[in-house]
Design a protein around this motif. Structure first.
Motif, short mmCIF file in Angstrom:
data_model
loop_
_atom_site.label_atom_id
_atom_site.label_comp_id
_atom_site.label_asym_id
_atom_site.label_seq_id
_atom_site.Cartn_x
_atom_site.Cartn_y
_atom_site.Cartn_z
N GLY A 55 0.79 -1.24 0.00
CA GLY A 55 0.00 0.00 0.00
C GLY A 55 0.82 1.27 0.00
O GLY A 55 0.25 2.37 0.07
N THR A 56 2.17 1.16 -0.08
CA THR A 56 3.00 2.37 -0.08
C THR A 56 3.18 2.90 -1.50
O THR A 56 3.13 2.16 -2.48
CB THR A 56 4.38 2.11 0.56
N SER A 57 3.41 4.20 -1.57
CA SER A 57 3.51 4.89 -2.85
C SER A 57 4.84 4.62 -3.54
O SER A 57 5.85 4.36 -2.89
CB SER A 57 3.38 6.40 -2.64
N VAL A 58 4.82 4.74 -4.87
CA VAL A 58 6.05 4.86 -5.65
C VAL A 58 6.02 6.27 -6.24
O VAL A 58 5.03 6.99 -6.07
CB VAL A 58 6.13 3.78 -6.76
N TYR A 59 7.10 6.69 -6.93
CA TYR A 59 7.16 8.07 -7.43
C TYR A 59 5.96 8.42 -8.30
O TYR A 59 5.39 9.51 -8.20
CB TYR A 59 8.45 8.30 -8.22
N ILE A 60 5.55 7.48 -9.16
CA ILE A 60 4.46 7.80 -10.09
C ILE A 60 3.16 8.05 -9.32
O ILE A 60 2.34 8.86 -9.74
CB ILE A 60 4.29 6.67 -11.14
#
Length: 593
Positions: free
Chosen positions: A327-332
């Motif tokens: 559930g963690t974000s990536v740059y995009i």
């Protein structure tokens, strides 16, 4: 508003085809260009598109169209045809009228507001290090593009997205905790961004030592990189930051404050500014709503590990991860959220991202995702991709401390400008304060011009020694030309608003007037292509043409008073357009040297 000569030529050429060949040619199929230097004439009509209506050779067609135009347009003095090109020469009185009319008019090259809002995002620094040469190109390019677009009639917002969180800043924070002994910008006399950058390098050196020690114990390089105590501590610090740990947050705020104060000084010296700051610490959680939106609409899909993806293979890209399985974000993810945030806040028609070409693929993916999500504003997104800046000594690396620091670079430019200016004796009659201001103007002009005269897409090799030269294709040459013109105007006691009609003009005067008349077109082309290089090269051409005119024609000592006044008027117009061109590049021009 009176038609321009170009508009009149197109209109009459359409009439010529109708009259001579009983055919209708769309005006859009006719092209005008500046006559090449080796041929006689000032404006050239490309004849080839007309031959399918005339059913004659390009040469015969050109002669027939030329005769028709000369009969219809009294300003045409003569014409000649070279293959499929009709070269038109205009009367001296036409060029005199151009200088006295459109160029002298207060509204010359002033574009009305076009009702469109546009954002230019540039700089995007990391808060773990000071700005370097690559950032300098980014900032100058973004600032100049924004100024050119403003001049072209856009309502422009200059934005800066600051990368103020992540493992990189934790590395600096951890190294300062371990090795800093309480150092501050105040206690060391260092700019805050330099102090924080120092500890980023300290971290990397200590980290490498730990890696080497673990490799000596038998671990592979990959294992050693993962198991080194320092990187584990930095990762733990990042988790604490994300959990809102008070001690870590306070240290982060303190060190970022040092960096921002340092950045502000650099931006001021560089002469760039911003209307809006965005911070990654505020935006890194954005985008998750958009991910859900994409899942609901079937644009995204989940894999077995719960990670979320999009398939862009049909668009010539690949499958792209947009949210990790935990559930963690990536740059995009955050870039999707930030794009939505910016649009919600400003409702701009277009948005330009000024980012180096190593991110080309990232922006193709970002824009494609937003289009697939049906964002109405996605078509207005543009990545202004620029080439890297190389040095004679090779590539720059931040963590190894081998970058060219922006502040050091600017100091070097001031010092070089001072040395060269004093060698050439161009500071006579200046007091010390005026000299320092002049060195600053020349040094920054040299740096900015060198970086902006090259097409943004091209990689460039930066050598400071080549930039501060009062001859050749440089900023100081153009600045010196402006100062020379101002000196001529002072000596000639020129008063603005003086319009006179000499009987004839020289080819040097005509060529200069023609170049000045092209200024609005250069602003338009630079704005449409997001390229300050066109404007920079135009300013150089005007400076060259003025110097030819200056050396070949008497100005102040002209025997005829009308000729003298006209040449001063032409000099004044050249100075104004050089100054306006350079100001749109963020470059000041001195009144005297």
């Amino acid at each position: 508003m009176a038609k321009s000569i170009q508009e009149l030529l197109i209109e009459k050429s359409v009439e010529a085809v109708k009259s001579l060949y009983s055919s209708d040619i769309p005006a859009s199929q006719l092209a005008l260009q500046e006559t090449r230097k080796e041929f006689e004439g000032q404006i050239t009509l490309v004849v080839f598109p007309i031959t399918r209506f005339s059913k004659k050779s390009p040469e015969v067609t050109g002669q027939e169209i030329g005769a028709y135009l000369q009969e219809q347009i009294p300003e045409i003095e003569s014409y000649n045809v070279i293959k499929g090109f009709l070269n038109l020469s205009f009367t001296d009185q036409y060029w005199i009228a151009v200088l006295n009319g459109e160029i002298a008019h207060n509204d010359f090259a002033v574009f009305p507001a076009n009702g469109k809002r546009l954002m230019v995002e540039y700089s995007s620094p990391n808060t773990n290090k000071p700005l370097h040469l690559g950032h300098v190109r980014n900032n100058l390019l973004g600032y100049s593009v924004a100024e050119i677009l403003k001049a072209y009639g856009y309502d422009v917002i200059k934005a800066n997205l600051v990368n103020d969180r992540g493992i990189h800043i934790c590395k600096s924070m951890l190294a300062w905790q371990k090795f800093g002994e309480g150092e501050t910008p105040a206690s060391t006399g260092m700019k805050g961004d330099h102090l924080v950058g120092k500890y980023y390098v300290v971290f990397d050196k200590a980290y490498k030592q730990e890696i080497d020690a673990l490799k000596a114990e038998g671990q592979t390089e990959e294992e050693a990189k993962k198991n080194a105590p320092l990187i584990k501590e930095a990762q733990a610090m990042l988790l604490k930051w994300e959990a809102g740990d008070e001690e870590v947050i306070n240290l982060w705020k303190t060190m970022n404050a040092w960096v921002y104060e340092g950045f502000d000084q650099t931006y001021k010296t560089l002469g760039v500014d911003f209307d809006k700051f965005y911070y990654e610490s505020d935006t890194y959680l954005l985008g998750k709503d958009i991910i859900q939106e994409g899942l609901d609409s079937g644009v995204f899909y989940k894999k077995e590990d719960n990670s979320v993806w999009i398939d862009l293979t049909a668009e010539g890209l690949d499958e792209k991860l947009v949210l990790r399985g935990d559930g963690t974000s990536v740059y995009i993810t955050q870039d999707l959220g930030t794009a939505q945030l910016k649009y919600d806040e400003f409702k701009m028609d277009d948005s330009i991202y000024v980012v180096g070409n190593e991110q080309d693929y990232h922006f193709k993916v970002l824009f494609q995702i937003l289009k697939k999500l049906g964002k109405s504003w996605a078509d207005g997104l543009f990545h202004l991709s620029y080439g890297m800046v190389d040095l004679p000594t090779g590539k720059m690396k931040s963590r190894e401390g081998t970058v060219v620091d922006a502040d050091d670079l600017m100091q070097e430019m001031f010092a070089t400008a001072k040395t060269r200016t004093e060698e050439l004796g161009k500071t006579e009659g200046f007091n010390e304060e005026e000299k320092e201001a002049l060195y600053n103007t020349i040094g920054m002009g040299a740096l900015k011009y060198f970086l902006l005269k090259v097409d943004p897409k091209k990689r460039l090799l930066f050598d400071p020694n080549e930039t501060v030269d009062f001859q050749g294709h440089t900023g100081p040459f153009i600045q010196y030309t402006h100062a020379r013109i101002k000196s001529v105007l002072r000596k000639g006691d020129f008063k603005e608003g003086t319009a006179v009609q000499p009987e004839k003009i020289s080819s040097y005067e005509r060529d200069l007037i023609q170049a000045l008349a092209g200024f609005p077109g250069v602003i338009e082309a630079s704005a449409k292509e997001f390229s300050p290089a066109q404007l920079a090269n135009y300013a150089y051409e005007v400076a060259k043409l003025y110097n030819k005119f200056y050396h070949e024609e008497s100005i102040i000592k002209a025997e005829d008073e009308t000729v003298r006044t006209f040449r001063l008027q032409l000099s004044s117009a050249a100075a104004k357009i050089i100054a306006k061109s350079m100001n749109l590049l963020g470059i000041q021009v001195p009144e005297r040297m």
